[in-house]
Design a protein around this motif. Structure first.
Motif, short mmCIF file in Angstrom:
data_model
loop_
_atom_site.label_atom_id
_atom_site.label_comp_id
_atom_site.label_asym_id
_atom_site.label_seq_id
_atom_site.Cartn_x
_atom_site.Cartn_y
_atom_site.Cartn_z
N GLY A 95 0.87 -1.29 -0.07
CA GLY A 95 -0.06 -0.12 0.15
C GLY A 95 0.69 1.07 0.04
N LEU A 96 0.33 2.59 0.36
CA LEU A 96 1.07 3.64 0.48
C LEU A 96 1.60 4.04 1.54
N ARG A 97 2.90 4.28 1.74
CA ARG A 97 3.50 4.36 2.94
C ARG A 97 3.75 5.68 3.27
N LEU A 98 3.61 6.04 4.83
CA LEU A 98 3.68 7.41 5.14
C LEU A 98 5.33 7.28 5.20
N TRP A 99 5.96 6.08 5.66
CA TRP A 99 7.42 6.19 6.06
C TRP A 99 7.93 4.63 6.10
N GLU A 100 9.18 4.31 5.89
CA GLU A 100 9.52 3.03 6.25
C GLU A 100 9.93 2.91 7.91
N SER A 101 10.00 3.99 8.39
CA SER A 101 10.16 4.27 9.86
C SER A 101 10.06 5.72 10.45
N PRO A 102 9.35 5.80 11.65
CA PRO A 102 9.27 7.36 11.81
C PRO A 102 10.61 8.04 12.21
N ASP A 103 11.65 7.20 12.43
CA ASP A 103 13.03 7.78 12.33
C ASP A 103 13.29 8.72 11.23
N GLU A 104 12.82 8.44 10.17
CA GLU A 104 13.09 9.30 9.10
C GLU A 104 13.06 10.81 9.12
N ARG A 124 14.00 16.63 11.19
CA ARG A 124 13.07 17.91 11.32
C ARG A 124 12.25 18.22 12.38
N PHE A 125 12.02 17.26 13.28
CA PHE A 125 11.12 17.06 14.01
C PHE A 125 11.34 16.41 15.56
N HIS A 126 10.96 16.97 16.59
CA HIS A 126 11.21 16.23 17.92
C HIS A 126 9.89 15.10 17.81
N LEU A 127 10.20 14.12 18.38
CA LEU A 127 9.04 12.86 18.55
C LEU A 127 8.91 12.31 19.92
N GLU A 128 7.44 12.35 20.33
CA GLU A 128 7.19 11.63 21.24
C GLU A 128 6.26 10.40 21.21
N THR A 129 6.44 9.20 21.68
CA THR A 129 5.63 8.04 21.50
C THR A 129 4.93 7.79 22.76
N VAL A 130 3.57 7.60 22.75
CA VAL A 130 2.52 7.33 24.04
C VAL A 130 1.76 6.16 23.60
N PRO A 131 1.96 4.96 24.40
CA PRO A 131 1.17 3.72 23.90
C PRO A 131 -0.05 3.85 24.59
N SER A 132 -0.98 3.41 23.72
CA SER A 132 -2.37 3.30 24.54
C SER A 132 -2.72 1.92 24.80
#
Length: 214
Positions: free
Chosen positions: A181-190, A194-202
């Motif tokens: 399908g259409l990929r937004l990314w291979e990995s969010p680390d890409e 340019r960005f800070h990243l915080e991940t929050v599990p639900s």
């Protein structure tokens, strides 16, 4: 405060796939079953398309409740609006959402084939041919000081990311694999250059990825 361009509640699989192939009128997400991606959002009390009472509260609901906060306009790609390609053959087609779309703002649909604007309830769709910078300028004027939401799909979000125009982005990664399908990314680390990243599990199983511009 500057008007932000925000990606909100965008869902992808664990491989970063946000839409399938072979989109049609009957299958807006192509071969991908959208329920697998959006189950977390559809279960919340604040899901914009909810028609029945009830729904969950908590972390996931916090994000769906944020969908309309301080948003004055939306930008979307043509494939999010509908399945037609090329010149418009059916002007009676007015989007996937029926007579009351969930946007409640002006919506700018990016297309190389312009057509007259249409209004459904309190949402007006404008069909615009322009590069991301130009379309964002128009959307910001229409938003009257509020933020602009970048609604997708994948290709449109990538265009605005590549142009350096996205200020904040919320992506919910669902624990499903779709294969293709259409990929937004291979990995969010890409995006970490340019960005800070915080991940929050639900507790629902999704992991919310929150990006904000460095």
């Amino acid at each position: 405060m500057d008007q932000l361009l925000r990606v909100m509640n965008f869902s992808v699989s664990s491989e970063g796939i946000g839409a399938g192939e072979h989109q049609s009128l009957e299958s807006p997400f192509g071969h991908v079953n959208p329920e697998k991606l959006f189950a977390w959002a559809g279960a919340t009390a604040s899901w914009p398309m909810r028609t029945a009472p009830g729904g969950s509260r908590g972390l996931d609901d916090y994000f769906t409740r944020d969908f309309a906060r301080n948003v004055g306009a939306e930008i979307m790609g043509r494939n999010k609006f509908g399945p037609q390609r090329g010149p418009w053959r059916d002007h009676d087609w007015r989007g996937w959402w029926g007579e009351e779309p969930p946007f409640h703002t002006p919506v700018f649909v990016m297309t190389h084939h312009e057509r007259p604007s249409i209004t459904l309830c309190d949402t007006t769709f404008h069909f615009v041919d322009g590069d991301p910078v130009t379309v964002l300028e128009r959307a910001r004027v229409a938003a009257q000081g509020r933020d602009v939401r970048l609604g997708g799909g994948v290709t449109t979000i990538r265009q605005f990311l590549d142009a350096g125009l996205v200020d904040t982005m919320h992506v919910a990664v669902s624990p499903v694999k779709l294969g293709s399908g259409l990929r937004l990314w291979e990995s969010p680390d890409e995006l970490l250059d340019r960005f800070h990243l915080e991940t929050v599990p639900s507790p629902s199983g999704v992991t919310h990825h929150l990006f904000w511009r460095k």
